[in-house]
Motif scaffolding. Structure first.
Motif, PDB file in Angstrom:
ATOM      1  N   ASP A  73      38.593 -15.024   5.730  1.00 12.86           N
ATOM      2  CA  ASP A  73      38.768 -16.022   4.069  1.00 12.86           C
ATOM      3  C   ASP A  73      38.647 -14.963   3.286  1.00 12.86           C
ATOM      4  OD1 ASP A  73      38.863 -18.892   5.238  1.00 12.86           O
ATOM      5  OD2 ASP A  73      36.635 -19.389   4.787  1.00 12.86           O
ATOM      6  N   MET A  74      39.658 -15.147   2.344  1.00 10.07           N
ATOM      7  CA  MET A  74      39.502 -14.113   1.152  1.00 10.07           C
ATOM      8  C   MET A  74      38.236 -14.488  -0.080  1.00 10.07           C
ATOM      9  SD  MET A  74      42.046 -11.359   2.120  1.00 10.07           S
ATOM     10  CE  MET A  74      42.782 -10.948   0.247  1.00 10.07           C
ATOM     11  N   ARG A  75      38.280 -13.046  -0.522  1.00  9.39           N
ATOM     12  CA  ARG A  75      37.171 -13.089  -1.928  1.00  9.39           C
ATOM     13  C   ARG A  75      37.626 -14.125  -2.494  1.00  9.39           C
ATOM     14  NH1 ARG A  75      34.188  -8.525  -5.282  1.00  9.39           N
ATOM     15  NH2 ARG A  75      34.050  -7.672  -3.435  1.00  9.39           N
ATOM     16  N   GLY A  76      36.475 -15.268  -2.933  1.00 10.95           N
ATOM     17  CA  GLY A  76      36.990 -16.451  -3.816  1.00 10.95           C
ATOM     18  C   GLY A  76      37.395 -17.811  -2.782  1.00 10.95           C
ATOM     19  N   PHE A  77      37.647 -17.122  -2.256  1.00 13.02           N
ATOM     20  CA  PHE A  77      37.972 -18.754  -0.654  1.00 13.02           C
ATOM     21  C   PHE A  77      36.952 -19.430   0.268  1.00 13.02           C
ATOM     22  CE2 PHE A  77      42.304 -16.834  -2.840  1.00 13.02           C
ATOM     23  CZ  PHE A  77      42.925 -17.948  -3.666  1.00 13.02           C
ATOM     24  N   GLY A  78      37.145 -20.413   0.656  1.00 10.51           N
ATOM     25  CA  GLY A  78      36.752 -20.150   1.729  1.00 10.51           C
ATOM     26  C   GLY A  78      35.157 -20.674   2.283  1.00 10.51           C
ATOM     27  N   ALA A  79      34.717 -19.915   2.717  1.00 14.07           N
ATOM     28  CA  ALA A  79      33.600 -19.533   3.659  1.00 14.07           C
ATOM     29  C   ALA A  79      32.790 -18.370   2.751  1.00 14.07           C
ATOM     30  CB  ALA A  79      32.538 -19.747   4.715  1.00 14.07           C
ATOM     31  N   SER A  80      33.368 -17.238   1.702  1.00 19.68           N
ATOM     32  CA  SER A  80      33.704 -15.759   1.909  1.00 19.68           C
ATOM     33  C   SER A  80      32.728 -15.531   0.239  1.00 19.68           C
ATOM     34  CB  SER A  80      34.909 -15.241   2.256  1.00 19.68           C
ATOM     35  OG  SER A  80      35.228 -15.183   3.265  1.00 19.68           O
ATOM     36  N   TYR A  81      32.389 -14.564   0.584  1.00 19.68           N
ATOM     37  CA  TYR A  81      32.448 -14.173  -0.925  1.00 19.68           C
ATOM     38  C   TYR A  81      33.063 -14.672  -1.976  1.00 19.68           C
ATOM     39  CZ  TYR A  81      30.074 -10.335  -4.290  1.00 19.68           C
ATOM     40  OH  TYR A  81      30.457 -10.001  -5.661  1.00 19.68           O
ATOM     41  N   ALA A  82      32.571 -15.642  -3.516  1.00 19.38           N
ATOM     42  CA  ALA A  82      32.836 -15.778  -4.794  1.00 19.38           C
ATOM     43  C   ALA A  82      32.000 -15.276  -5.784  1.00 19.38           C
ATOM     44  CB  ALA A  82      33.385 -17.557  -4.301  1.00 19.38           C
ATOM     45  N   PRO A  83      31.929 -14.314  -5.753  1.00 18.59           N
ATOM     46  CA  PRO A  83      31.693 -14.018  -7.668  1.00 18.59           C
ATOM     47  C   PRO A  83      32.475 -14.621  -8.855  1.00 18.59           C
ATOM     48  CG  PRO A  83      32.967 -12.190  -6.765  1.00 18.59           C
ATOM     49  CD  PRO A  83      32.876 -12.995  -5.491  1.00 18.59           C
ATOM     50  N   SER A  84      31.900 -15.162  -9.620  1.00 16.62           N
ATOM     51  CA  SER A  84      32.865 -15.956 -10.577  1.00 16.62           C
ATOM     52  C   SER A  84      33.174 -14.919 -12.071  1.00 16.62           C
ATOM     53  CB  SER A  84      31.438 -16.848 -11.751  1.00 16.62           C
ATOM     54  OG  SER A  84      29.929 -15.869 -11.942  1.00 16.62           O
ATOM     55  N   GLU A  85      33.094 -13.307 -11.668  1.00 18.41           N
ATOM     56  CA  GLU A  85      33.378 -12.457 -12.752  1.00 18.41           C
ATOM     57  C   GLU A  85      34.139 -11.797 -12.280  1.00 18.41           C
ATOM     58  OE1 GLU A  85      27.968 -11.427 -11.686  1.00 18.41           O
ATOM     59  OE2 GLU A  85      30.580 -12.722 -10.866  1.00 18.41           O
ATOM     60  N   VAL A  86      35.563 -12.447 -13.143  1.00 13.58           N
ATOM     61  CA  VAL A  86      36.970 -12.099 -12.989  1.00 13.58           C
ATOM     62  C   VAL A  86      36.637 -10.630 -13.033  1.00 13.58           C
ATOM     63  CG1 VAL A  86      38.827 -11.130 -14.619  1.00 13.58           C
ATOM     64  CG2 VAL A  86      37.898 -13.456 -14.252  1.00 13.58           C
ATOM     65  N   GLU A  87      36.221  -9.629 -13.424  1.00 11.81           N
ATOM     66  CA  GLU A  87      36.339  -8.356 -13.099  1.00 11.81           C
ATOM     67  C   GLU A  87      36.074  -7.680 -11.611  1.00 11.81           C
ATOM     68  OE1 GLU A  87      32.209  -8.470 -15.181  1.00 11.81           O
ATOM     69  OE2 GLU A  87      34.209  -9.143 -15.322  1.00 11.81           O
ATOM     70  N   LEU A  88      35.069  -8.584 -11.089  1.00 13.24           N
ATOM     71  CA  LEU A  88      35.217  -8.202  -9.417  1.00 13.24           C
ATOM     72  C   LEU A  88      36.930  -8.896  -8.489  1.00 13.24           C
ATOM     73  CD1 LEU A  88      31.199  -9.227  -9.421  1.00 13.24           C
ATOM     74  CD2 LEU A  88      32.621  -7.274  -9.624  1.00 13.24           C
ATOM     75  N   TYR A  89      37.217  -9.313  -8.792  1.00 12.74           N
ATOM     76  CA  TYR A  89      38.666  -9.678  -8.023  1.00 12.74           C
ATOM     77  C   TYR A  89      39.783  -8.937  -8.413  1.00 12.74           C
ATOM     78  CZ  TYR A  89      36.232 -14.304  -7.521  1.00 12.74           C
ATOM     79  OH  TYR A  89      35.659 -14.878  -6.521  1.00 12.74           O
ATOM     80  N   SER A  90      39.282  -7.420  -9.097  1.00 12.49           N
ATOM     81  CA  SER A  90      40.675  -6.423  -9.076  1.00 12.49           C
ATOM     82  C   SER A  90      40.706  -6.187  -7.075  1.00 12.49           C
ATOM     83  CB  SER A  90      40.257  -4.920  -9.364  1.00 12.49           C
ATOM     84  OG  SER A  90      39.015  -4.240  -8.692  1.00 12.49           O
ATOM     85  N   ALA A  91      41.963  -5.059  -7.297  1.00  9.74           N
ATOM     86  CA  ALA A  91      43.039  -4.537  -6.658  1.00  9.74           C
ATOM     87  C   ALA A  91      41.940  -3.921  -5.255  1.00  9.74           C
ATOM     88  CB  ALA A  91      44.069  -4.277  -6.064  1.00  9.74           C
ATOM     89  N   LEU A  92      40.641  -2.660  -6.518  1.00 16.81           N
ATOM     90  CA  LEU A  92      40.039  -2.041  -5.783  1.00 16.81           C
ATOM     91  C   LEU A  92      38.784  -2.360  -4.774  1.00 16.81           C
ATOM     92  CD1 LEU A  92      41.879  -0.170  -8.319  1.00 16.81           C
ATOM     93  CD2 LEU A  92      39.937   1.778  -7.203  1.00 16.81           C
ATOM     94  N   HIS A  93      38.023  -3.847  -5.763  1.00 14.30           N
ATOM     95  CA  HIS A  93      37.128  -4.538  -4.880  1.00 14.30           C
ATOM     96  C   HIS A  93      38.163  -5.657  -3.174  1.00 14.30           C
ATOM     97  CE1 HIS A  93      35.786  -4.360  -9.002  1.00 14.30           C
ATOM     98  NE2 HIS A  93      34.212  -4.362  -8.375  1.00 14.30           N
ATOM     99  N   ILE A  94      39.439  -5.582  -3.573  1.00 13.64           N
ATOM    100  CA  ILE A  94      39.729  -6.796  -2.318  1.00 13.64           C
ATOM    101  C   ILE A  94      40.072  -5.032  -1.245  1.00 13.64           C
ATOM    102  CG2 ILE A  94      41.435  -8.395  -1.570  1.00 13.64           C
ATOM    103  CD1 ILE A  94      40.717  -9.495  -4.138  1.00 13.64           C
ATOM    104  N   VAL A  95      40.255  -4.708  -1.579  1.00 15.89           N
ATOM    105  CA  VAL A  95      41.192  -3.371  -0.618  1.00 15.89           C
ATOM    106  C   VAL A  95      39.578  -3.256   0.356  1.00 15.89           C
ATOM    107  CG1 VAL A  95      41.459  -1.196  -0.056  1.00 15.89           C
ATOM    108  CG2 VAL A  95      43.251  -2.556  -1.544  1.00 15.89           C
ATOM    109  N   GLY A  96      38.450  -2.646  -0.959  1.00 18.19           N
ATOM    110  CA  GLY A  96      36.594  -3.093  -0.298  1.00 18.19           C
ATOM    111  C   GLY A  96      36.362  -4.014   0.641  1.00 18.19           C
TER     112      GLY A  96
END
Length: 345
Positions: A73-96
């Motif tokens: 479940d990608m960041r922000g979806f399902g049972a995974s980590y889902a921060p509210s801050e938009v700046e935490l959804y960059s590709a650098l975070h998600i590749v991490g």
């Protein structure tokens, strides 16, 4: 780190390829992961609005021919980590996140398979971490290197700033427009697929043909009811706003990645797209050939166009997608540890 108390097998005891579920800790955050099979790893990344369950057919197919299928479940979806801050959804975070999941599962390298936003993030991962990601299969989203303009500014420059569907979605609180999930998930699945007549299908720049119109069916004929029910339940729990942050975070990605300007995908890649997908019709109105896309991805093996198939090609044309995926994997040399993938022969 694997949270053992949350691991459960969901397949029948006699199944030679049982499905395994877990919460894993990646870079200090919790991600829901499903796994099937053993062997070289294939990591699946989904888009919006979806969960790891979207890949069950592809996972089974690759597990049966000797691969370890992993989907999160990608960041922000399902049972995974889902921060509210938009700046935490960059590709650098998600590749991490993707790298962190590999680390948590003690996987040195993997082939990536991505759909929708998952394809976009997978493509960025290929550029940023060629040591960890050996090859990529992109479904429905062609690769575009980081250029002079962000995707959103490019659309505005084309005069689509008031017309393109995503701009309205990115407004604060727009996730409520997608409620209730019981109504909107079937609508999104149906209207973005190849099932409706061409003149009524979703069009990303025609508000009269938006994705939230009431669907004439509760479950499209090509969709598994359990998958649809799972997706509905998932978004009833999480809402849609954190998932929409993948759209909002695209500008953050652009702003943070000038060092990757013009960088192309050198590893082996495959692009599969549905000819009835409104996004593909907008972003490449003519049918691209391998030669057309080679300057952007010198390792591109093939471009597969699926007729009468829309956005949900991993469901609408599961058999064909699975066959092309297995064929592509079979053409790679995939070491268990660090090293470079290359085409056999």
């Amino acid at each position: 780190m694997l949270h053992d108390n949350l691991v459960s097998a969901t397949s029948a005891p006699s199944d030679p390829f049982p499905l395994r579920r877990a919460q894993v800790e990646a870079n200090g955050a919790s991600f829901h992961v499903i796994e099937q099979g053993e062997g070289p790893a294939v990591l699946f990344a989904h888009g919006f609005p979806d969960t790891a369950e979207t890949w069950r057919s592809q996972m089974r197919a690759v597990a049966e021919v000797g691969y370890r299928a992993v989907a999160l479940d990608m960041r922000g979806f399902g049972a995974s980590y889902a921060p509210s801050e938009v700046e935490l959804y960059s590709a650098l975070h998600i590749v991490g996140d993707l790298v962190g999941v590999l680390d948590a599962l003690d996987i040195g390298s993997a082939v990536l398979v991505g759909h929708d936003w998952g394809a976009d993030h997978a493509q960025r991962a290929m550029v940023m971490r060629p040591d960890r990601f050996r090859a990529v299969v992109s479904l429905g989203i062609p690769f575009q290197p980081r250029g002079e303009l962000s995707t959103w500014d490019g659309l505005r420059q084309q005069g689509l700033g008031e017309r393109y569907y995503a701009f309205g979605m990115m407004e604060p609180g727009a996730g409520t427009d997608f409620e209730p999930a019981e109504k909107t998930i079937p609508s999104i699945l149906y209207w973005l697929s190849g099932s409706p007549s061409p003149e009524t299908r979703w069009d990303p720049i025609d508000s009269a043909r938006h994705m939230l119109r009431t669907a004439p069916v509760s479950v499209p004929e090509w969709a598994d009811r359990d998958y649809v029910d799972h997706t509905i339940r998932s978004f009833e729990k999480t809402g849609f706003d954190s998932g929409i942050n993948h759209y909002r975070g695209a500008q953050v990605t652009f702003d943070l990645m000038p060092a990757f300007k013009g960088a192309v995908i050198q590893q082996p890649s495959l692009y599969i797209w549905g000819a009835a997908d409104g996004l593909c019709q907008l972003f490449h109105p003519t049918s691209p050939t391998r030669e057309d896309l080679l300057p952007l991805a010198p390792g591109l093996v093939d471009v597969i166009r699926l007729e009468n198939v829309g956005h949900w090609l991993q469901h609408e044309a599961a058999g064909r997608v699975n066959a092309e995926l297995i064929k592509f994997l079979g053409g790679l040399e995939l070491p268990e540890g660090p090293g470079s993938a290359r085409l056999n022969g």
